[in-house]
Design a protein around this motif. Structure first.
Motif, PDB file in Angstrom:
ATOM      1  N   PRO A  43       0.917  -1.315  -0.036  1.00  0.00           N
ATOM      2  CA  PRO A  43       0.243   0.234   0.099  1.00  0.00           C
ATOM      3  C   PRO A  43       0.904   1.138   0.095  1.00  0.00           C
ATOM      4  CG  PRO A  43      -0.856  -1.651   1.661  1.00  0.00           C
ATOM      5  CD  PRO A  43       0.434  -2.059   1.135  1.00  0.00           C
ATOM      6  N   GLU A  44       2.088   1.239   0.580  1.00  0.00           N
ATOM      7  CA  GLU A  44       2.758   2.411   0.822  1.00  0.00           C
ATOM      8  C   GLU A  44       3.776   2.858  -0.473  1.00  0.00           C
ATOM      9  OE1 GLU A  44       5.038  -0.819   2.727  1.00  0.00           O
ATOM     10  OE2 GLU A  44       2.981  -0.418   2.451  1.00  0.00           O
ATOM     11  N   VAL A  45       3.517   1.803  -1.459  1.00  0.00           N
ATOM     12  CA  VAL A  45       4.475   2.102  -2.657  1.00  0.00           C
ATOM     13  C   VAL A  45       4.093   3.235  -3.272  1.00  0.00           C
ATOM     14  CG1 VAL A  45       5.332   1.009  -4.774  1.00  0.00           C
ATOM     15  CG2 VAL A  45       5.449  -0.110  -2.686  1.00  0.00           C
ATOM     16  N   LYS A  46       2.787   3.555  -3.751  1.00  0.00           N
ATOM     17  CA  LYS A  46       2.345   4.540  -4.468  1.00  0.00           C
ATOM     18  C   LYS A  46       2.926   5.765  -3.885  1.00  0.00           C
ATOM     19  CE  LYS A  46      -1.932   6.289  -6.572  1.00  0.00           C
ATOM     20  NZ  LYS A  46      -3.234   6.055  -6.705  1.00  0.00           N
ATOM     21  N   ALA A  47       2.628   6.230  -2.645  1.00  0.00           N
ATOM     22  CA  ALA A  47       3.112   7.170  -2.025  1.00  0.00           C
ATOM     23  C   ALA A  47       4.485   7.584  -2.105  1.00  0.00           C
ATOM     24  CB  ALA A  47       2.709   7.654  -0.539  1.00  0.00           C
ATOM     25  N   ALA A  48       5.344   6.378  -1.957  1.00  0.00           N
ATOM     26  CA  ALA A  48       6.646   6.537  -2.108  1.00  0.00           C
ATOM     27  C   ALA A  48       7.083   6.740  -3.623  1.00  0.00           C
ATOM     28  CB  ALA A  48       7.212   5.122  -2.063  1.00  0.00           C
ATOM     29  N   VAL A  49       6.317   6.274  -4.632  1.00  0.00           N
ATOM     30  CA  VAL A  49       6.774   6.703  -6.067  1.00  0.00           C
ATOM     31  C   VAL A  49       6.505   8.231  -6.034  1.00  0.00           C
ATOM     32  CG1 VAL A  49       6.062   6.169  -8.510  1.00  0.00           C
ATOM     33  CG2 VAL A  49       6.216   4.454  -6.887  1.00  0.00           C
ATOM     34  N   GLU A  50       5.279   8.620  -5.614  1.00  0.00           N
ATOM     35  CA  GLU A  50       4.900  10.048  -5.864  1.00  0.00           C
ATOM     36  C   GLU A  50       6.087  11.086  -5.273  1.00  0.00           C
ATOM     37  OE1 GLU A  50       3.378  13.773  -6.448  1.00  0.00           O
ATOM     38  OE2 GLU A  50       3.096  11.935  -7.431  1.00  0.00           O
ATOM     39  N   ALA A  51       6.485  10.511  -4.038  1.00  0.00           N
ATOM     40  CA  ALA A  51       7.648  11.073  -3.214  1.00  0.00           C
ATOM     41  C   ALA A  51       9.086  11.187  -3.842  1.00  0.00           C
ATOM     42  CB  ALA A  51       7.988  10.515  -1.791  1.00  0.00           C
ATOM     43  N   ALA A  52       9.061  10.096  -4.663  1.00  0.00           N
ATOM     44  CA  ALA A  52      10.362  10.035  -5.459  1.00  0.00           C
ATOM     45  C   ALA A  52      10.449  11.060  -6.582  1.00  0.00           C
ATOM     46  CB  ALA A  52      10.662   8.636  -5.843  1.00  0.00           C
ATOM     47  N   ARG A  53       9.226  11.003  -7.161  1.00  0.00           N
ATOM     48  CA  ARG A  53       9.025  11.892  -8.205  1.00  0.00           C
ATOM     49  C   ARG A  53       9.096  13.466  -7.913  1.00  0.00           C
ATOM     50  NH1 ARG A  53       5.521  15.558 -10.207  1.00  0.00           N
ATOM     51  NH2 ARG A  53       4.131  15.309  -8.215  1.00  0.00           N
ATOM     52  N   ALA A  55      10.896  14.513  -5.516  1.00  0.00           N
ATOM     53  CA  ALA A  55      12.278  14.649  -5.340  1.00  0.00           C
ATOM     54  C   ALA A  55      13.238  14.646  -6.447  1.00  0.00           C
ATOM     55  CB  ALA A  55      12.658  13.680  -4.157  1.00  0.00           C
ATOM     56  N   GLY A  56      12.574  14.618  -7.690  1.00  0.00           N
ATOM     57  CA  GLY A  56      13.476  14.485  -8.825  1.00  0.00           C
ATOM     58  C   GLY A  56      14.171  13.334  -9.076  1.00  0.00           C
ATOM     59  N   ILE A  57      13.650  12.121  -8.744  1.00  0.00           N
ATOM     60  CA  ILE A  57      13.946  10.820  -8.988  1.00  0.00           C
ATOM     61  C   ILE A  57      13.215  10.019  -9.831  1.00  0.00           C
ATOM     62  CG2 ILE A  57      14.726   8.733  -7.940  1.00  0.00           C
ATOM     63  CD1 ILE A  57      14.853  10.294  -5.125  1.00  0.00           C
ATOM     64  N   ARG A  58      13.626   9.698 -10.777  1.00  0.00           N
ATOM     65  CA  ARG A  58      13.056   8.932 -12.021  1.00  0.00           C
ATOM     66  C   ARG A  58      13.003   7.386 -11.649  1.00  0.00           C
ATOM     67  NH1 ARG A  58      14.439   8.558 -18.291  1.00  0.00           N
ATOM     68  NH2 ARG A  58      12.451   7.476 -19.115  1.00  0.00           N
ATOM     69  N   VAL A  59      11.749   6.854 -11.533  1.00  0.00           N
ATOM     70  CA  VAL A  59      11.536   5.454 -11.336  1.00  0.00           C
ATOM     71  C   VAL A  59      11.270   4.777 -12.773  1.00  0.00           C
ATOM     72  CG1 VAL A  59      10.177   3.785 -10.058  1.00  0.00           C
ATOM     73  CG2 VAL A  59      10.849   5.958  -8.927  1.00  0.00           C
ATOM     74  N   ILE A  60      11.941   3.787 -13.199  1.00  0.00           N
ATOM     75  CA  ILE A  60      11.607   3.118 -14.342  1.00  0.00           C
ATOM     76  C   ILE A  60      11.486   1.644 -13.803  1.00  0.00           C
ATOM     77  CG2 ILE A  60      12.685   2.291 -16.473  1.00  0.00           C
ATOM     78  CD1 ILE A  60      14.245   4.763 -16.348  1.00  0.00           C
ATOM     79  N   MET A  61      10.368   0.978 -14.445  1.00  0.00           N
ATOM     80  CA  MET A  61      10.171  -0.363 -13.888  1.00  0.00           C
ATOM     81  C   MET A  61      10.857  -1.319 -15.024  1.00  0.00           C
ATOM     82  SD  MET A  61       6.377  -2.445 -14.009  1.00  0.00           S
ATOM     83  CE  MET A  61       5.577  -1.530 -12.637  1.00  0.00           C
ATOM     84  N   VAL A  62      11.338  -2.101 -14.851  1.00  0.00           N
ATOM     85  CA  VAL A  62      11.961  -3.300 -15.396  1.00  0.00           C
ATOM     86  C   VAL A  62      11.718  -4.659 -14.886  1.00  0.00           C
ATOM     87  CG1 VAL A  62      14.287  -4.125 -16.363  1.00  0.00           C
ATOM     88  CG2 VAL A  62      13.889  -1.751 -15.875  1.00  0.00           C
ATOM     89  N   THR A  63      11.007  -5.309 -15.546  1.00  0.00           N
ATOM     90  CA  THR A  63      10.359  -6.661 -15.115  1.00  0.00           C
ATOM     91  C   THR A  63      10.457  -7.738 -16.031  1.00  0.00           C
ATOM     92  OG1 THR A  63       8.265  -7.662 -13.899  1.00  0.00           O
ATOM     93  CG2 THR A  63       8.105  -5.795 -15.735  1.00  0.00           C
ATOM     94  N   GLY A  64      10.387  -8.886 -15.709  1.00  0.00           N
ATOM     95  CA  GLY A  64      10.129 -10.124 -16.306  1.00  0.00           C
ATOM     96  C   GLY A  64       8.795 -10.524 -16.770  1.00  0.00           C
ATOM     97  N   ASP A  65       7.812  -9.611 -16.126  1.00  0.00           N
ATOM     98  CA  ASP A  65       6.475  -9.950 -16.497  1.00  0.00           C
ATOM     99  C   ASP A  65       6.172  -9.362 -17.900  1.00  0.00           C
ATOM    100  OD1 ASP A  65       5.820 -11.035 -14.050  1.00  0.00           O
ATOM    101  OD2 ASP A  65       5.539  -9.342 -13.297  1.00  0.00           O
TER     102      ASP A  65
END
Length: 392
Positions: A43-53, A55-65
């Motif tokens: 549940p806390e991941v969505k807020a963490a992704v927004e906090a990273a954004r 803060a100027g931190i880009r999040v890129i998903m790299v997955t095997g799915d």
């Protein structure tokens, strides 16, 4: 449809084959159905992704799915994605095409560890500082290549943990963002510590050197200099290093990779405070020396220097916010250190054993009045500058 809901889909069939037949052969199989598995984000991941954004931190998903599953998860955690790229498409890209793709909001699906290594190198080639998470044996090369390799502590392999720079004990993305916040707090406090000590010491050097050039009695004696540096300065500086994160710490972009601890703005701040502290102390010494009592003038200058240094610490508590915003007494350790330092200086002026050791004499109200008036600008001016800067 199931993949679009974030499910990992497994198809079940049944069939009979001769002994030794290829179990992967699709002939003669009867389809039974589909099973969808889901590993939902915390549940806390969505807020963490927004906090990273922020803060100027880009999040890129790299997955095997698969791409559909990855996009569904991305939507759930608030990760903007304009284009999914699967491993086969990534293999067909040359380096120029990959750099162009990385300009947009992309995610990478159906990837292998080799793809992760290529993505890390491509991002580094663009001048990015790259942190990568991984848990498998095959992730080790990419973890080693990344500027910050982060291995999973709960489900990660020993090889991945050994290759990583950090081990995430709870396997939680939100913990990474909290660690970034703590890292920014510690770096900012290191800056405060260094800038404050340099400004204090530079002020002492300025007053001593200027006094020597002008001639006359010494403005400070060796025991007094040792007292300032060993007894009073260190306590306050250490307490300053315990400041909590200031508001907006995670609303600013990351600092440049080559940015130093002092910086141009810090150097200007150090010089400004050193100039005021040194010249004001020199003036106090000359003002009271005119009465003909060198010991009294030296004690006044000695005390003024310490009071200037102690009260200037409030200007270094935050480089962006006034003390009215963060709270004058929010750092109790600093207030305690300040009280202890000032109390020690009062003892140095009025307690006979320390008077003899430090060559001081008692000060009167007129001396304290002059020192107090000269302390005021060290508090008022930095506060006014920060408030005006915020208002502008």
């Amino acid at each position: 449809a199931m993949a679009g809901l974030g499910l990992r889909v497994i198809a079940f069939t049944r069939g009979e084959g001769a002994p030794g037949a290829d179990p992967g052969a699709a002939e003669g199989l009867s389809f039974l159905g589909l099973v969808g598995l889901i590993d939902p984000p915390r549940p806390e991941v969505k807020a963490a992704v927004e906090a990273a954004r922020r803060a100027g931190i880009r999040v890129i998903m790299v997955t095997g799915d698969g791409a559909l599953t990855a996009q569904a998860i991305a939507r759930q955690i608030g990760l903007a994605v304009d284009r999914p790229i699967e491993g086969a498409e990534l293999d067909a890209m040359d380096d120029a095409a990959l750099r162009a793709a990385l300009e947009g909001e992309v995610l990478f699906a159906r990837t292998t560890p080799a793809h992760k290594m290529r993505l890390v190198k491509a991002l580094q080639a663009r001048g990015e500082i790259v942190a990568m998470t991984g848990d498998g044996v095959n992730d080790a090369p990419a973890l080693k290549q990344a500027d910050i390799g982060i291995a999973m502590g709960m489900r990660g392999t020993d090889v991945a943990r050994d290759a990583a720079d950090l081990v995430l004990l709870d396997d939680n993305f939100a913990t990474i963002v909290r660690a970034i916040r703590e890292g920014r707090r510690q770096f900012e406090n290191l800056r405060k510590f260094v800038r404050y000590l340099l400004s204090s010491n530079a002020g002492e050097v300025l007053a001593i050197v200027a006094n020597l050039l002008m001639g006359g009695p010494l403005i400070l004696l060796a025991p007094q200099i040792l007292w300032m540096n060993l007894v009073t300065d260190g306590i306050t500086a250490v307490a300053l290093g315990a400041e909590r994160a200031t508001p907006g710490t995670m609303n600013r972009p990351p600092r440049a990779a080559g940015e130093g601890v002092i910086g141009r703005a810090g150097l200007a701040m150090i010089l400004a405070f050193a100039a005021y502290t040194g010249l004001a102390t020199l003036w106090v010494f000359g003002h009271f020396l005119a009465a003909g009592d060198a010991a009294l003038a030296r004690t006044a200058a000695f005390t003024a220097m310490i009071f200037f240094e102690k009260f200037s610490v409030f200007a270094f508590r935050s480089f962006h916010h006034a003390n009215f915003t963060i709270g004058w007494f929010s750092n109790r350790l600093l207030i305690g250190a300040l009280g202890l330092s000032l109390g020690a200086q009062l003892a140095a002026v009025y307690w006979p054993p320390l008077q003899g050791l430090l060559h001081t004499v008692p000060l009167g109200l007129e001396h304290w009045a002059v020192i107090g008036l000269l302390v005021v600008p060290l508090i008022v001016v930095p506060e006014a500058v920060k408030l005006l800067r915020r208002a502008g």
